[in-house]
Design a protein around this motif. Structure first.
Motif, PDB file in Angstrom:
ATOM      1  N   ALA A 223     -16.595   3.235  -0.169  1.00 35.43           N
ATOM      2  CA  ALA A 223     -15.863   4.454   0.222  1.00 35.43           C
ATOM      3  C   ALA A 223     -14.469   4.434  -0.396  1.00 35.43           C
ATOM      4  O   ALA A 223     -13.990   5.449  -0.929  1.00 35.43           O
ATOM      5  CB  ALA A 223     -15.767   4.537   1.743  1.00 35.43           C
ATOM      6  N   ARG A 224     -13.824   3.263  -0.373  1.00 35.17           N
ATOM      7  CA  ARG A 224     -12.472   3.158  -0.947  1.00 35.17           C
ATOM      8  C   ARG A 224     -12.506   3.319  -2.467  1.00 35.17           C
ATOM      9  O   ARG A 224     -11.623   3.938  -3.056  1.00 35.17           O
ATOM     10  CB  ARG A 224     -11.849   1.824  -0.547  1.00 35.17           C
ATOM     11  CG  ARG A 224     -11.461   1.813   0.919  1.00 35.17           C
ATOM     12  CD  ARG A 224     -10.985   0.465   1.343  1.00 35.17           C
ATOM     13  NE  ARG A 224      -9.817   0.012   0.608  1.00 35.17           N
ATOM     14  CZ  ARG A 224      -9.438  -1.266   0.550  1.00 35.17           C
ATOM     15  NH1 ARG A 224     -10.140  -2.197   1.176  1.00 35.17           N
ATOM     16  NH2 ARG A 224      -8.368  -1.612  -0.113  1.00 35.17           N
ATOM     17  N   MET A 225     -13.541   2.750  -3.102  1.00 34.85           N
ATOM     18  CA  MET A 225     -13.646   2.881  -4.567  1.00 34.85           C
ATOM     19  C   MET A 225     -13.834   4.348  -4.944  1.00 34.85           C
ATOM     20  O   MET A 225     -13.320   4.809  -5.959  1.00 34.85           O
ATOM     21  CB  MET A 225     -14.819   2.076  -5.093  1.00 34.85           C
ATOM     22  CG  MET A 225     -14.590   0.569  -5.092  1.00 34.85           C
ATOM     23  SD  MET A 225     -16.003  -0.206  -5.916  1.00 34.85           S
ATOM     24  CE  MET A 225     -16.111  -1.755  -5.102  1.00 34.85           C
TER      25      MET A 225
ATOM     26  N   ALA B 273       0.803  -1.228   0.000  1.00 42.65           N
ATOM     27  CA  ALA B 273       0.000   0.000   0.000  1.00 42.65           C
ATOM     28  C   ALA B 273       0.838   1.281   0.000  1.00 42.65           C
ATOM     29  O   ALA B 273       0.377   2.317  -0.482  1.00 42.65           O
ATOM     30  CB  ALA B 273      -0.933  -0.009   1.213  1.00 42.65           C
ATOM     31  N   GLY B 274       2.072   1.214   0.519  1.00 42.99           N
ATOM     32  CA  GLY B 274       2.915   2.418   0.605  1.00 42.99           C
ATOM     33  C   GLY B 274       3.192   3.055  -0.752  1.00 42.99           C
ATOM     34  O   GLY B 274       3.369   4.268  -0.841  1.00 42.99           O
ATOM     35  N   ILE B 275       3.184   2.246  -1.822  1.00 45.35           N
ATOM     36  CA  ILE B 275       3.494   2.829  -3.148  1.00 45.35           C
ATOM     37  C   ILE B 275       2.330   3.691  -3.644  1.00 45.35           C
ATOM     38  O   ILE B 275       2.518   4.595  -4.449  1.00 45.35           O
ATOM     39  CB  ILE B 275       3.866   1.752  -4.198  1.00 45.35           C
ATOM     40  CG1 ILE B 275       4.525   2.419  -5.431  1.00 45.35           C
ATOM     41  CG2 ILE B 275       2.684   0.902  -4.608  1.00 45.35           C
ATOM     42  CD1 ILE B 275       5.121   1.463  -6.442  1.00 45.35           C
TER      43      ILE B 275
ATOM     44  N   PRO C 120      -5.043   5.626   1.271  1.00 46.42           N
ATOM     45  CA  PRO C 120      -4.549   5.322   2.625  1.00 46.42           C
ATOM     46  C   PRO C 120      -3.968   3.901   2.703  1.00 46.42           C
ATOM     47  O   PRO C 120      -4.393   3.020   1.956  1.00 46.42           O
ATOM     48  CB  PRO C 120      -5.813   5.404   3.495  1.00 46.42           C
ATOM     49  CG  PRO C 120      -6.843   6.093   2.677  1.00 46.42           C
ATOM     50  CD  PRO C 120      -6.499   5.825   1.239  1.00 46.42           C
ATOM     51  N   THR C 121      -3.007   3.699   3.600  1.00 46.03           N
ATOM     52  CA  THR C 121      -2.465   2.347   3.818  1.00 46.03           C
ATOM     53  C   THR C 121      -3.375   1.620   4.821  1.00 46.03           C
ATOM     54  O   THR C 121      -4.407   2.158   5.225  1.00 46.03           O
ATOM     55  CB  THR C 121      -1.020   2.419   4.365  1.00 46.03           C
ATOM     56  OG1 THR C 121      -1.060   3.070   5.636  1.00 46.03           O
ATOM     57  CG2 THR C 121      -0.096   3.155   3.410  1.00 46.03           C
ATOM     58  N   PHE C 122      -2.975   0.418   5.207  1.00 47.53           N
ATOM     59  CA  PHE C 122      -3.773  -0.339   6.186  1.00 47.53           C
ATOM     60  C   PHE C 122      -3.281  -0.115   7.606  1.00 47.53           C
ATOM     61  O   PHE C 122      -4.052   0.090   8.527  1.00 47.53           O
ATOM     62  CB  PHE C 122      -3.718  -1.848   5.857  1.00 47.53           C
ATOM     63  CG  PHE C 122      -4.409  -2.162   4.573  1.00 47.53           C
ATOM     64  CD1 PHE C 122      -5.770  -2.380   4.545  1.00 47.53           C
ATOM     65  CD2 PHE C 122      -3.710  -2.202   3.378  1.00 47.53           C
ATOM     66  CE1 PHE C 122      -6.432  -2.636   3.362  1.00 47.53           C
ATOM     67  CE2 PHE C 122      -4.355  -2.463   2.187  1.00 47.53           C
ATOM     68  CZ  PHE C 122      -5.720  -2.683   2.178  1.00 47.53           C
TER      69      PHE C 122
END
Ligand code: BJW
Length: 254
Positions: free
Chosen positions: A68-70, A23-25, A32-34
């Motif tokens: 929400a993420r989409m 997720a950092g990339i 957002p990351t986890f």
């Protein structure tokens, strides 16, 4: 160690690079990351959202989170770190990328050789039959309270086409990931906390084959001690620097 010395090490033989992404990339793309400071798991428990059990107990909550993420993703664009990996691929230096990210930003950046080992958030599949479809803005406009049903079997719920905890990875994708990892003589581990298995075991496979392993992260991770080098800092800065110097060096040698 500085980037030039790492490049020295990497170019001792013709580099065959495989990258493992987390997720950092996509952080610089606004995703957002986890597990980071602003990570999803600071607000929610993974068990309440990313398991088949959570979906069976509260599909509305799970869909609310994925929608929400989409919606965040609709405005997101690949960043310079994704683009730098595409450059490596175009130069024939990268043999493949194994991404844990479900956001598809690597594909939008133009990457061709990748496996999305934890699935794709832009797609939904039937929880029971084989139906699978891409989600567009229209579908996302549905109210969060509306649960999507499968248009094929019409009885079961659609769910995001991603891999939840406790679910097995697609065997063809996992086999491809292992194949690439064993072929690589350089493994880049980019923006992952390295705690989710089986992906977190890939650097150990690479290690057994003697690959040079380089981590790009803003902090140390449980994988750091397995890596030969750690480039600490945002990967949107360190990765393009690394790939640009590497490409220049290899062109000089030609
Ligand atoms: C930056 C940065 C910047 C920030 N620049 N860096 C062996 C041992 C122990 C447990 C297990 C095991 N084998 C299997 C398990 C169980 C489980 C597991 O791993 N549990 C552990 C967490 C304890 N694994 C599974 O269940 C997997 N299935 C499986 O193994 O099947 C076989 C099996 C089944 C049952 C029993 C036994 C075997 C499936 C795992 C599925 C993971 N799913 C998720 C959700 C996907 C869908 C979605 O997106 O909603 O995948 S969870 C979440 O974590 C997501 C991610 O892909 C994954 C990894 O996270 P990632 O990418 O590393 O993100 P973060 O946030 O953790 O880290 C970000 C990093 O970036 C940080 O390090 C930052 O510092 C850094 N960073 N900004 C560079 N600018």
């Amino acid at each position: 160690m500085d980037i030039d010395s790492i490049i020295e090490e990497v170019t001792k033989t013709e580099p065959k690079i495989v990258s493992v992404l987390g997720a950092g990339i996509s952080k610089a793309s606004g995703m957002p990351t986890f597990r980071g400071e602003d990570g999803w798991w600071n607000q929610y428990r993974a068990e309440d959202l990313a398991t088949p059990y959570a979906f069976s107990q509260d599909p509305k909550l799970v869909w609310e989170w994925y929608r929400a993420r989409m919606r965040i993703l609709l405005d997101a664009k690949p960043n310079i770190a994704h683009e730098s990996l595409v450059k490596l691929e175009k130069e024939g230096i990268s043999i493949g990328t194994i991404t844990q990210n479900v956001d598809g930003l690597h594909e939008i950046a133009g990457m061709k050789k990748y496996v999305e080992i934890h699935g794709r958030i832009r797609y939904s599949k039937c929880s029971i039959c084989n139906y699978n479809e891409r989600w567009d803005k229209e579908k996302l406009a549905q109210k969060d309270s509306d649960l999507p049903y499968c248009p094929n079997c019409k009885t079961n719920l659609l769910r995001p086409d991603v891999v939840w905890f406790g679910e097995t990875l697609d065997s063809a994708k996992w086999e491809q990931a292992i194949k690439w990892t064993l072929e690589a003589n350089v493994l880049l581990v980019v923006g992952t906390s390295g705690v989710v298995h089986p992906v977190a075991s890939l650097p150990y496979y690479a290690r057994q084959k003697g690959a040079v392993i380089i981590e790009f992260n803003v902090e140390e991770t449980p994988l750091s001690s397995t890596c030969d080098f750690s480039l600490l800092g945002p990967c949107e800065e360190t990765l393009p620097k690394f790939t640009d110097i590497l490409i220049q060096r290899l062109k000089k040698e030609d």
